[in-house]
Design a protein around this motif. Structure first.
Motif, PDB file in Angstrom:
ATOM      1  N   ARG A 151      34.897  47.916  52.940  1.00 29.53           N
ATOM      2  CA  ARG A 151      35.874  48.353  51.931  1.00 29.53           C
ATOM      3  C   ARG A 151      37.268  47.932  52.383  1.00 29.53           C
ATOM      4  N   ILE A 152      37.859  47.039  51.631  1.00 30.99           N
ATOM      5  CA  ILE A 152      39.163  46.469  51.963  1.00 30.99           C
ATOM      6  C   ILE A 152      40.295  47.259  51.326  1.00 30.99           C
ATOM      7  N   CYS A 153      40.118  47.643  50.066  1.00 35.25           N
ATOM      8  CA  CYS A 153      41.159  48.334  49.303  1.00 35.25           C
ATOM      9  C   CYS A 153      40.747  49.773  49.012  1.00 35.25           C
ATOM     10  N   GLN A 154      41.715  50.645  48.947  1.00 33.84           N
ATOM     11  CA  GLN A 154      41.451  52.043  48.614  1.00 33.84           C
ATOM     12  C   GLN A 154      40.973  52.133  47.166  1.00 33.84           C
ATOM     13  N   PRO A 155      39.767  52.697  46.949  1.00 31.45           N
ATOM     14  CA  PRO A 155      39.240  52.796  45.584  1.00 31.45           C
ATOM     15  C   PRO A 155      40.204  53.496  44.628  1.00 31.45           C
ATOM     16  N   ASN A 156      40.295  52.959  43.447  1.00 26.50           N
ATOM     17  CA  ASN A 156      41.104  53.489  42.345  1.00 26.50           C
ATOM     18  C   ASN A 156      42.601  53.523  42.623  1.00 26.50           C
ATOM     19  N   GLN A 157      43.019  52.852  43.698  1.00 27.46           N
ATOM     20  CA  GLN A 157      44.450  52.748  43.991  1.00 27.46           C
ATOM     21  C   GLN A 157      44.902  51.300  44.159  1.00 27.46           C
ATOM     22  N   ASP A 158      43.984  50.447  44.582  1.00 28.20           N
ATOM     23  CA  ASP A 158      44.334  49.057  44.833  1.00 28.20           C
ATOM     24  C   ASP A 158      43.080  48.208  44.631  1.00 28.20           C
ATOM     25  N   HIS A 159      43.254  46.917  44.477  1.00 25.85           N
ATOM     26  CA  HIS A 159      42.128  45.993  44.357  1.00 25.85           C
ATOM     27  C   HIS A 159      42.590  44.599  44.768  1.00 25.85           C
ATOM     28  N   MET A 160      41.628  43.752  45.059  1.00 30.99           N
ATOM     29  CA  MET A 160      41.918  42.363  45.396  1.00 30.99           C
ATOM     30  C   MET A 160      42.027  41.566  44.103  1.00 30.99           C
ATOM     31  N   GLU A 161      42.965  40.641  44.059  1.00 33.43           N
ATOM     32  CA  GLU A 161      43.063  39.742  42.911  1.00 33.43           C
ATOM     33  C   GLU A 161      41.911  38.747  42.982  1.00 33.43           C
ATOM     34  N   MET A 162      41.378  38.385  41.828  1.00 32.57           N
ATOM     35  CA  MET A 162      40.142  37.609  41.779  1.00 32.57           C
ATOM     36  C   MET A 162      40.199  36.256  42.504  1.00 32.57           C
ATOM     37  N   PRO A 163      41.242  35.428  42.378  1.00 33.45           N
ATOM     38  CA  PRO A 163      41.204  34.136  43.091  1.00 33.45           C
ATOM     39  C   PRO A 163      41.078  34.294  44.613  1.00 33.45           C
ATOM     40  N   GLY A 164      41.805  35.240  45.209  1.00 37.32           N
ATOM     41  CA  GLY A 164      41.706  35.471  46.651  1.00 37.32           C
ATOM     42  C   GLY A 164      40.364  36.047  47.039  1.00 37.32           C
ATOM     43  N   LEU A 165      39.877  37.014  46.258  1.00 36.94           N
ATOM     44  CA  LEU A 165      38.567  37.614  46.487  1.00 36.94           C
ATOM     45  C   LEU A 165      37.483  36.542  46.428  1.00 36.94           C
ATOM     46  N   HIS A 166      37.536  35.697  45.404  1.00 32.76           N
ATOM     47  CA  HIS A 166      36.538  34.642  45.200  1.00 32.76           C
ATOM     48  C   HIS A 166      36.527  33.677  46.389  1.00 32.76           C
ATOM     49  N   SER A 167      37.706  33.267  46.826  1.00 37.81           N
ATOM     50  CA  SER A 167      37.785  32.350  47.961  1.00 37.81           C
ATOM     51  C   SER A 167      37.315  33.018  49.247  1.00 37.81           C
ATOM     52  N   LEU A 168      37.669  34.296  49.421  1.00 42.21           N
ATOM     53  CA  LEU A 168      37.209  35.021  50.605  1.00 42.21           C
ATOM     54  C   LEU A 168      35.686  35.126  50.613  1.00 42.21           C
ATOM     55  N   CYS A 186      34.257  46.242  41.428  1.00 44.91           N
ATOM     56  CA  CYS A 186      35.529  46.967  41.357  1.00 44.91           C
ATOM     57  C   CYS A 186      36.641  46.243  42.104  1.00 44.91           C
ATOM     58  N   GLN A 187      36.294  45.159  42.798  1.00 48.27           N
ATOM     59  CA  GLN A 187      37.247  44.319  43.512  1.00 48.27           C
ATOM     60  C   GLN A 187      37.917  45.031  44.685  1.00 48.27           C
ATOM     61  N   THR A 188      37.205  46.019  45.282  1.00 45.58           N
ATOM     62  CA  THR A 188      37.777  46.735  46.429  1.00 45.58           C
ATOM     63  C   THR A 188      37.122  46.345  47.750  1.00 45.58           C
ATOM     64  N   GLY A 189      36.045  45.561  47.712  1.00 50.67           N
ATOM     65  CA  GLY A 189      35.388  45.195  48.951  1.00 50.67           C
ATOM     66  C   GLY A 189      34.198  44.296  48.740  1.00 50.67           C
TER      67      GLY A 189
END
Length: 154
Positions: A42-59, A82-85
């Motif tokens: 889990r990278i981002c705190q649920p329901n408070q933050d999320h990863m943007e899709m291009p960075g998440l996709h590349s990661l 949910c883009q949090t991890g």
């Protein structure tokens, strides 16, 4: 919530976790004794933050390729909707500290990357949605909090 749901993460109280963390989320044993250990990174705190899709996709691309330079136990690394991890599925690998070490080595490799692997229309289903710098930013932030990865709850 009283009824237990089929999906492990749906039974996790997302208001009580404290990202960043890596936790063992599930273990499945096959009929021949092989086990799949699923880890929740889990990278981002649920329901408070999320990863943007291009960075998440590349990661995702970078970790999927680079993790396998360190072990043959990786079955899959999957982004959470949910883009949090990410979920890391490992075959016959129940060494939690070893998984933390694998994540750390893989993310350090990400920081050294000069390109995103398989970032083209032939090898990727949405090749236009990538960001190497975005992936490095996410990796850098997660690595900076390495000492917090074992603590799941606040």
């Amino acid at each position: 919530m009283s009824d237990k749901m089929n999906v492990e993460s749906f039974n996790l109280d997302h208001t009580k976790v404290k990202a960043p963390y890596v936790r063992l989320a599930d273990v499945k044993t096959g009929e021949h004794g092989d086990t799949i250990h699923k880890y929740d990174m889990r990278i981002c705190q649920p329901n408070q933050d999320h990863m943007e899709m291009p960075g998440l996709h590349s990661l995702e691309h970078l970790m999927a390729e680079m993790s396998r330079n360190h072990t043959d136990k990786v079955v899959d690394i999957s982004p959470m909707g949910c883009q949090t991890g990410f979920y890391w599925a490992m075959l016959n690998h129940d060494d939690y500290d070893g998984v933390l070490e694998l994540v750390e080595k893989t993310l350090k490799d990400v920081l050294e990357a000069s390109e995103v692997p398989a970032c083209n229309e032939m090898q990727c289903g949405w090749a236009a949605s990538h960001s190497l710098e975005g992936a490095k930013q996410i990796a850098r932030g997660f690595l900076a909090k390495r000492d917090e990865w074992s603590q799941v709850f606040a």
